[in-house]
Design an enzyme around this catalytic site. Structure first.
Site, PDB file in Angstrom:
ATOM      1  N   HIS A 455       0.826  -1.210   0.000  1.00  0.00           N
ATOM      2  CA  HIS A 455       0.000   0.000   0.000  1.00  0.00           C
ATOM      3  C   HIS A 455       0.859   1.258   0.000  1.00  0.00           C
ATOM      4  O   HIS A 455       0.688   2.156  -0.816  1.00  0.00           O
ATOM      5  CB  HIS A 455      -0.925  -0.028   1.212  1.00  0.00           C
ATOM      6  CG  HIS A 455      -1.784   1.187   1.320  1.00  0.00           C
ATOM      7  ND1 HIS A 455      -1.423   2.278   2.070  1.00  0.00           N
ATOM      8  CD2 HIS A 455      -2.967   1.503   0.734  1.00  0.00           C
ATOM      9  CE1 HIS A 455      -2.354   3.203   1.962  1.00  0.00           C
ATOM     10  NE2 HIS A 455      -3.308   2.760   1.157  1.00  0.00           N
ATOM     11  N   GLU A 747     -14.874  -1.846 -13.169  1.00  0.00           N
ATOM     12  CA  GLU A 747     -13.979  -2.370 -12.138  1.00  0.00           C
ATOM     13  C   GLU A 747     -14.635  -3.482 -11.334  1.00  0.00           C
ATOM     14  O   GLU A 747     -14.053  -4.023 -10.411  1.00  0.00           O
ATOM     15  CB  GLU A 747     -13.478  -1.240 -11.232  1.00  0.00           C
ATOM     16  CG  GLU A 747     -14.516  -0.228 -10.853  1.00  0.00           C
ATOM     17  CD  GLU A 747     -13.921   1.024 -10.203  1.00  0.00           C
ATOM     18  OE1 GLU A 747     -12.737   1.026  -9.846  1.00  0.00           O
ATOM     19  OE2 GLU A 747     -14.679   1.995 -10.037  1.00  0.00           O
ATOM     20  N   THR A 769      -8.133  -0.919 -13.274  1.00  0.00           N
ATOM     21  CA  THR A 769      -7.511  -2.245 -13.191  1.00  0.00           C
ATOM     22  C   THR A 769      -7.139  -2.651 -11.763  1.00  0.00           C
ATOM     23  O   THR A 769      -6.993  -3.837 -11.491  1.00  0.00           O
ATOM     24  CB  THR A 769      -6.279  -2.338 -14.109  1.00  0.00           C
ATOM     25  OG1 THR A 769      -5.414  -1.253 -13.791  1.00  0.00           O
ATOM     26  CG2 THR A 769      -6.675  -2.279 -15.557  1.00  0.00           C
ATOM     27  N   CYS A 833      -7.219   3.012 -16.306  1.00  0.00           N
ATOM     28  CA  CYS A 833      -6.480   3.820 -15.350  1.00  0.00           C
ATOM     29  C   CYS A 833      -6.125   2.897 -14.195  1.00  0.00           C
ATOM     30  O   CYS A 833      -6.806   1.919 -13.938  1.00  0.00           O
ATOM     31  CB  CYS A 833      -7.278   5.027 -14.902  1.00  0.00           C
ATOM     32  SG  CYS A 833      -8.883   4.640 -14.216  1.00  0.00           S
TER      33      CYS A 833
END
Ligand code: ADP
Ligand code: MG
Ligand code: MG
Length: 877
Positions: A455, A747, A769, A833
């Site tokens: 992350h 998504e 994605t 994106c």
């Protein structure tokens, strides 16, 4: 079968195109011999033999033995000396050389062919006993180490003892007699510690050395290196046997390495270093400091001129910057190796452009020369390489750039402090979505856990913020607010500097050199535009990011996230009021406070991107992300006070908003369904900004994008909301109508499956994605960190699907949705994106699929542009 290839003898069998068979070193030695460049004669035993030798019981095909005998005879003839002859001995080196150069393989053995008898011949022949015994000593040490596996220090010890005995410090002070005694001592030592002895039989020397090279292909180090770099294990290495030349025969001899251009900056002109009166490894060993190559012009001008000519000739011939090894023996120059030189990103770009100007290569070739993943390096401020600095820890270089600041452990405190000057480094074991504001506020991020797709790493790269992750050298003590590194304690407030390009953590503030978009990079952007077809856009949330992205060559914004705008300290409380509002009216009133602020953001971004499309996504994250966590009573209390709201009520609200699985919860367009006022405000802000800019003569081109759509009815409802709001603003403005393109993010797998229905209602699709990967695998990116590394280790996953698109699964969904969508609506524009938009491998896939655009973080834009160009060029040929 031909297994052995001559070079520089009465004939040369190989050439540069036989790299796979002869290895890089062997192929280029042959090529140089053909070009008439002085190369000591020798021969190459092909990589095929490596495979046969290692997959059989370590034996050679009969032809190999006889072919080596014949080749050796050809070398003897060429240099007019005989292998093993006591008056006039031929000496050779045995060198490894795979298809691509591989550190971790076998070291070279020099001076093979010396034994107790031939060394005397060499002494007599050269009239230099010291030289002869020094060479012999070198051979025994290398042979003992490389072929017999004896540790170097054990052998060095013999030499050191002799020096101590004589009370001297330099090798050069040893006499021929001393050196002879050392060789005896070395031979005795080898007999003592190894199962075999140093062979006096020179044929045995040769064959054992050759076998050692072939066996070195399978040493654990070499196998690991191939695994890491994805090099096939069946390539094998070649062996080069080559007549020796000597750089240590006096002050008219020497050795060195040159580059045909500067590998750090790309500047033209010979670059390199050399040592007088030295042999090859003396340079790398670092015992003596080499001199700049320029000094050779004074020491041996004739050799310098010849070297300069050869370097230029090699570059012209191989059409790329060369890294070349040379040795001068008594005033005669010999070239021992040439290969394409490694270079920094900055140098790579400059060299590619200069070479097209010089008409050495075509633009299309130049574009293919630059490594997309490397180009990012040129866009960040970097630690000044000349500055004094002290490293205290090293982790994974997750996000390039550099940052200095005070150590801080608490992300919420970071947010508070950001109101001041924000010059701090957030140090955490790991980060989560809750820390996003803290990360945003910090200069740099340092975590002790997690990998380069963790992350912290992903977020930091997205923000173009320097980050080091998985820094195990650091031990955090949250209670005491300090960490231990390098046996020292660093407390909150102490200053450190991160180098996100190397993963190094320094003490104090280290000076930096700023990034700049160089003239070369600007030129590259023009070239890319003329080759690529994929549009490369940026993910940018602020005018500053937009400006940056544009200067890096972004052709629009593919994803403008609106939530980051709310996190800003001056507005978050307004937004919290809206979230906590009781009735519609109260909510509207709170949102009305936000409207001008959000509008100002859009004006800034649309103005920076004038003439280019800006895709604005309506609010996406779950609302609780904007509120303090339910367990943080202190923060809740102070918030309640600020908002003039009873604490219990606030607490209850916060608890209500808690979700078991926020990623699959109340987020995305679902927010627009439950709080239409929110999306209305956002659409209004976009359109008011647009009309104002157009009135000022600015070509503002917004698109509106809805996140997380999963159903047609959902889309219909929200489309109506968008259309109505746009119409309302137009009426108020009484201006010529502007209809922003409307699109959705794909998504959720269901959206991909019903793409045909959805496509009829919108102008574009953008595949998110990151989420699509999460939802297709059912793996949350952040939770995946506990097992995805193991999956990679076990080979279950070939790549981290969050870093490089999973073509078989997620890619198939994208393909399906793309095809169904395009069929239902041929005008549909389709892009992606997400992190994958900046990954060269994934870009190739998107290009081949026929998508219109990719969008990635500003700093990845040059990477994506170059990858898009290269893919287009690849397909064209
Ligand atoms: P590496 O691939 O590790 O660079 P090399 O095979 O190039 O190994 O050899 C190591 C060193 O030995 C180099 O400095 C090289 O120039 C030197 N060397 C190799 N062969 C010879 C030779 N025949 N004569 C003189 N020096 C040699
Ligand atoms: Mg070399
Ligand atoms: Mg998403």
């Amino acid at each position: 079968m031909k297994y052995v290839y001559l070079f520089g003898c009465n004939k040369t069998d190989g050439n540069a195109s036989l790299r796979n068979l002869l290895g890089g070193k062997g192929a280029n030695l042959a090529e140089m011999a053909r070009m008439g460049i002085p190369v000591p004669p020798g021969f190459t035993i092909s990589t095929e033999v490596c495979d046969i030798y290692n997959s059989s019981d370590k034996s050679y095909p009969a032809e190999v033995k006889s072919q080596v005998e014949m080749a050796l005879a050809a070398v003897e003839e060429a240099v007019n000396a005989k292998f093993g002859n006591e008056q006039n001995p031929l000496l050779v080196s045995v060198r490894s050389g795979a298809r691509i150069s591989m550190p971790g393989m076998m070291d070279t053995i020099l001076n093979l062919g010396l034994n107790d008898a031939t060394v005397r011949g060499l002494a007599k022949q050269t009239g230099d006993g010291r030289f002869a015994y020094r060479s012999y000593q070198g051979l025994i040490k290398m042979y003992g180490n490389v072929a017999l596996g004896i540790d170097r220090p054990i052998l060095d010890e013999i030499v050191n003892r002799k020096k101590q005995e004589k009370g001297i410090t330099l090798d050069t002070e040893l006499t021929a007699e001393d050196l002879k005694e050392i060789t005896d001592g070395l031979e005795a030592k080898i007999r003592e510690v190894a199962s075999s002895e140093f062979p006096q039989d020179i044929k045995q020397q040769l064959w054992q050395a050759i076998s050692a090279v072939f066996e070195s292909w399978n040493t654990p180090r070499a196998v690991d290196y191939r695994n890491i770099n994805k090099i096939p294990h069946d390539w094998g290495t070649a062996v080069n046997v080559q007549a020796m030349v000597f750089g240590n025969m006096g002050d008219d001899s020497g050795t060195g390495v040159i580059f045909s251009r500067n590998p750090a900056t790309g500047e033209e002109g010979l670059f390199g270093e050399f040592l007088l009166n030295a042999q090859g490894e003396d340079i790398v060993a670092g015992i003596r400091t080499p001199q700049d190559i320029g000094a050779l012009a004074r020491a041996l001008p004739q050799c310098y001129r010849e070297l300069n000519d050869i370097s230029r000739k090699l570059e012209q011939h191989f059409k790329d910057m060369q890294d070349t090894e040379f040795t001068i023996q008594k005033g005669k120059l010999w070239i021992l190796q040439t290969r394409t030189g490694k270079r920094t990103a900055q140098a790579a770009i400059k060299i590619a452009i200069d070479m097209t100007r010089e008409r050495l290569i075509e633009k299309t070739q130049a574009l293919q020369r630059i490594e997309p993943t490397q180009i990012e390096q040129v866009l960040h401020a970097t630690v000044d390489p000349n500055a004094d600095k002290e490293v205290i820890a090293k982790g994974l270089a997750a996000s390039p750039g550099t940052a200095s600041g005070k150590i801080l452990f608490d992300p919420d405190e970071a947010v508070e402090l950001a109101k001041g000057n924000g010059d701090f480094i957030l140090v955490r074991d790991e980060t989560s979505a809750d820390d996003i504001r803290g990360i945003n506020a910090a200069r740099g991020i340092l975590t002790t856990r997690g990998g380069v797709t963790s992350h912290a790493a992903v977020v930091a790269r997205g923000m173009g913020k320097c980050a080091i992750v998985g820094c195990k050298d650091i031990l955090i003590n949250r209670e005491k607010e300090e960490f231990t590194a390098d046996n020292r304690i660093f407390a909150k407030g102490d200053i450190i500097t991160l180098d996100g390009s190397t993963g190094e953590v320094f003490i104090g503030e280290v000076p930096t050199i700023p990034p700049r978009v160089s003239d070369e990079l600007k030129e590259l952007i023009v070239w890319e535009d003329s080759t690529k077809s994929l549009r490369v856009m940026a993910n940018a949330d602020s005018a500053a990011d937009a400006k940056l992205a544009r200067s890096f060559g972004a052709e629009g914004i593919g994803l403008c996230r609106t939530e980051h705008m709310f996190f800003e300290i001056s507005r978050i409380d307004h937004f919290r009021r809206a979230i906590l509002a009781e009735g519609k009216e109260e909510k509207r009133a709170a949102l009305a406070e936000l409207l001008p602020l959000q509008k100002a953001d859009f004006i800034g971004i649309l103005r920076e991107m004038e003439g280019l499309p800006v895709t604005i996504r309506l609010l996406d994250p779950p609302l609780h992300e904007f509120l303090p966590p339910h367990y943080d009573k202190q923060q809740l209390r102070s918030l309640a006070e600020r908002l003039g709201m009873p604490f219990e009520k606030l607490e209850e609200k916060v608890l209500q908003l808690r979700e078991f699985n926020p990623m699959l919860g109340h987020r995305g367009c679902r927010l627009g369904i439950t709080s239409p006022e929110l999306y209305e405000m956002q659409v209004r802000a976009i359109m008011e900004a647009t009309y104002e800019l157009i009135a000022q003569g600015t070509d503002a081109l917004p698109s509106i994008m809805l996140p997380l759509i999963a159903d047609v009815e959902e889309l219909k409802l929200l489309k109506e909301l968008v259309v109505n709001t746009c119409e309302q603003v137009r009426k108020e403005k009484q201006a010529a109508e502007v209809i922003p393109p409307l699109g959705i993010m794909i998504e959720v797998p269901r959206a991909a499956l019903i793409a045909a229905e959805l496509a009829k209602l919108v102008d574009f699709f953008s595949f998110g994605t990151n989420d699509l990967t999460q939802m297709t695998f059912g793996i949350s990116r952040d939770d995946g960190r506990t097992f995805v590394p193991l999956y990679l280790e076990k080979g279950i996953f070939e790549n981290d699907p969050f870093a490089s698109l999973d073509k078989t699964g997620v890619g198939e969904l994208i393909k399906l949705a793309f095809e169904r969508g395009k069929k239902a609506n041929p005008q549909l524009k389709v892009g992606i994106c997400g992190e994958h938009g900046g990954d060269p491998e994934s870009i190739k896939f998107f290009h081949q699929l026929g998508l219109d655009s990719v969008s990635c973080s500003p700093y990845r834009v040059p990477v994506a542009r170059l990858a898009a160009s290269q893919t287009a060029l690849e397909i064209r040929v």
